[in-house]
Design a protein around this motif. Structure first.
Motif, PDB file in Angstrom:
ATOM      1  N   PHE A 117     -10.266 -25.956   1.156  1.00 33.64           N
ATOM      2  CA  PHE A 117     -10.050 -24.650   1.789  1.00 33.64           C
ATOM      3  C   PHE A 117      -8.727 -24.024   1.357  1.00 33.64           C
ATOM      4  O   PHE A 117      -8.236 -23.099   2.012  1.00 33.64           O
ATOM      5  CB  PHE A 117     -10.130 -24.792   3.320  1.00 33.64           C
ATOM      6  N   ASP A 118      -8.177 -24.513   0.259  1.00 36.52           N
ATOM      7  CA  ASP A 118      -6.921 -23.991  -0.260  1.00 36.52           C
ATOM      8  C   ASP A 118      -7.174 -22.769  -1.134  1.00 36.52           C
ATOM      9  O   ASP A 118      -8.284 -22.577  -1.648  1.00 36.52           O
ATOM     10  CB  ASP A 118      -6.200 -25.069  -1.081  1.00 36.52           C
ATOM     11  N   PRO A 119      -6.158 -21.938  -1.341  1.00 40.79           N
ATOM     12  CA  PRO A 119      -6.347 -20.778  -2.218  1.00 40.79           C
ATOM     13  C   PRO A 119      -6.552 -21.185  -3.666  1.00 40.79           C
ATOM     14  O   PRO A 119      -6.073 -22.228  -4.120  1.00 40.79           O
ATOM     15  CB  PRO A 119      -5.052 -19.984  -2.048  1.00 40.79           C
ATOM     16  N   VAL A 120      -7.295 -20.355  -4.386  1.00 42.06           N
ATOM     17  CA  VAL A 120      -7.457 -20.471  -5.838  1.00 42.06           C
ATOM     18  C   VAL A 120      -6.700 -19.300  -6.450  1.00 42.06           C
ATOM     19  O   VAL A 120      -6.881 -18.149  -6.027  1.00 42.06           O
ATOM     20  CB  VAL A 120      -8.949 -20.417  -6.228  1.00 42.06           C
ATOM     21  N   TYR A 121      -5.852 -19.574  -7.423  1.00 46.53           N
ATOM     22  CA  TYR A 121      -5.031 -18.513  -8.007  1.00 46.53           C
ATOM     23  C   TYR A 121      -5.705 -17.865  -9.213  1.00 46.53           C
ATOM     24  O   TYR A 121      -6.256 -18.562 -10.081  1.00 46.53           O
ATOM     25  CB  TYR A 121      -3.675 -19.065  -8.444  1.00 46.53           C
ATOM     26  N   LYS A 122      -5.646 -16.551  -9.244  1.00 53.28           N
ATOM     27  CA  LYS A 122      -6.002 -15.817 -10.457  1.00 53.28           C
ATOM     28  C   LYS A 122      -4.771 -15.845 -11.356  1.00 53.28           C
ATOM     29  O   LYS A 122      -3.738 -15.279 -11.017  1.00 53.28           O
ATOM     30  CB  LYS A 122      -6.397 -14.385 -10.142  1.00 53.28           C
ATOM     31  N   PRO A 123      -4.852 -16.533 -12.508  1.00 45.81           N
ATOM     32  CA  PRO A 123      -3.656 -16.682 -13.345  1.00 45.81           C
ATOM     33  C   PRO A 123      -3.151 -15.333 -13.841  1.00 45.81           C
ATOM     34  O   PRO A 123      -3.936 -14.427 -14.123  1.00 45.81           O
ATOM     35  CB  PRO A 123      -4.144 -17.548 -14.515  1.00 45.81           C
ATOM     36  N   ARG A 124      -1.857 -15.228 -13.970  1.00 47.51           N
ATOM     37  CA  ARG A 124      -1.285 -13.971 -14.469  1.00 47.51           C
ATOM     38  C   ARG A 124      -1.671 -13.732 -15.925  1.00 47.51           C
ATOM     39  O   ARG A 124      -1.574 -12.601 -16.411  1.00 47.51           O
ATOM     40  CB  ARG A 124       0.244 -13.997 -14.319  1.00 47.51           C
TER      41      ARG A 124
END
Length: 287
Positions: A117-124
Motif C-alpha cells: 500500500f506504499d506509493p509508486v513514484y513516477k520517475p522524473r
C-alpha cells in the motif's frame, strides 16, 4: 496460512493473518523466525506448530490497525517473465513487438521492492509509466535442476504483484531490466499465502483497476508457460533460494496498449482470488 510483515507502535514484526486479525509470530511459537524467508525455509513443521497455536490464539491485533509491509524485502532475486499470457503476447505483436518463442526472462532489481500500500513514484526521467497485474510466486526450498513434476514442491507461497514498468526505459534495453527496476516499482503483498492453501495457482482470477476502472481481467490459466515450467527453466541456470520472487506474467490491456499510461494521483489496485489485494497511489518522484 497468510504470513505478513507489518509495523505497529513503531515496531516491525512477522505475523499470521486470520480473518480480520493479525497475530505476531513470536506470540504463537517459541524461537520464531525473524523473517518470512526463514519462515518459508522452515517448512511444514513450523506451519503445523503455528496452526496448532492458532486453535487458541492470543488476542492479536486488528488488521486495520497495522501497516502491512513488503513480505520479502530482502529477496536475493526478483525474476519476471515477459509476454507470458496469450492475449498480452498478441497485444504486443500488434504493436510491432516480436513475440518470443521461448521463455523471456528479466530481472527486477530487488531495490524496486516496496509495500502493498506504499506509493509508486513516477520517475522524473520517464514519461511512460505503466502497470502489469501479476501472480507472484515465492520459492520455499533451495533447489537446482528441478523437474516440472517436482516444481510445485519447491514453492513456498503466492502473492499479488504489480510489475510497474517505465516503458520508455524498457525499450532502451533489450533485457527490459532498466525499465522494470526503478525504485518503488515492485509493490508486493499484501502477504504470502502459503502454497498449501492454493489448490491450483493456474485457476485464479486476476484483476487490475486504475481509479476504479477495470483495466485488466484474466484467469491465471492464460499463461503460455505455466509456473512449473518456469521454475524448471530457471533452475537449469541458477540455484533458487527461499525468498526468491518470481512474477509470472501479465494479461492484455496494459496501459501503453490502451493509451492510458499512469500519472501522479492515479490509484492502482490489483486483486487475485484467494490472495488478497494491493493498492498503490502514483506520486511524482520526490526531488
Amino acid at each position: 496460512m497468510k504470513v505478513a510483515r507489518f509495523t505497529a507502535e513503531g515496531r516491525t514484526a512477522i505475523g499470521i493473518v486470520q480473518d480480520d486479525r493479525v497475530f505476531e509470530l513470536s506470540t504463537l511459537v517459541a524461537q520464531a523466525p525473524a523473517t518470512i524467508r526463514e519462515v518459508l525455509a522452515a517448512g511444514s513443521g513450523l506451519r503445523q506448530r503455528i496452526q496448532a497455536a492458532l486453535r487458541q490464539p492470543p488476542a492479536g491485533r486488528a488488521l486495520s490497525s497495522v501497516r502491512l509491509l513488503a513480505p520479502v524485502p530482502d529477496a536475493q532475486k526478483y525474476l519476471a517473465i515477459g509476454m507470458n499470457y496469450r492475449d498480452h503476447a498478441e497485444e504486443a505483436r500488434r504493436a510491432g513487438v516480436p513475440v518470443p518463442t521461448s521463455q523471456l526472462w528479466f530481472n527486477k532489481q530487488v531495490s524496486c521492492i516496496t509495500g502493498p500500500f506504499d506509493p509508486v513514484y513516477k520517475p522524473r526521467v520517464s514519461e511512460q509509466l505503466d502497470y502489469e497485474a501479476e501472480l507472484g510466486v515465492v520459492i520455499g526450498t533451495r533447489c537446482r535442476y528441478v523437474s516440472e513434476a517436482e516444481a510445485r514442491h519447491v514453492v513456498g507461497g503466492y502473492f499479488v504483484a504489480n510489475d510497474v514498468s517505465a516503458r520508455d526505459w524498457q525499450r532502451q534495453s533489450p533485457t527490459f531490466t532498466l525499465g522494470k527496476s526503478f525504485d518503488t516499482h515492485g509493490p508486493t503483498g499484501p502477504w504470502i499465502t502459503t502454497a498449501d492453501e492454493i489448490e491450483d495457482p493456474h485457476a485464479l482470477q486476476m484483476r487490475l483497476w486504475v481509479n476504479g476502472e477495470l483495466r485488466q481481467q484474466a484467469s491465471t490459466g492464460g499463461m503460455i508457460f505455466n509456473i512449473w515450467q518456469q521454475i524448471h527453466h530457471l533452475s537449469q541456470v541458477m540455484t533458487l533460494e527461499p525468498g526468491d520472487l518470481i512474477a509470472t506474467g501479465t494479461c492484455a490491456n496494459v496501459g501503453i496498449a490502451l493509451g492510458k499510461l499512469l500519472q501522479p494521483g492515479d490509484v492502482v489496485r490489483v486483486a487475485i482470488d484467494g490472495l488478497g489485494h494491493i493498492e498503490n497511489r502514483v506520486e511524482a518522484e520526490p526531488a
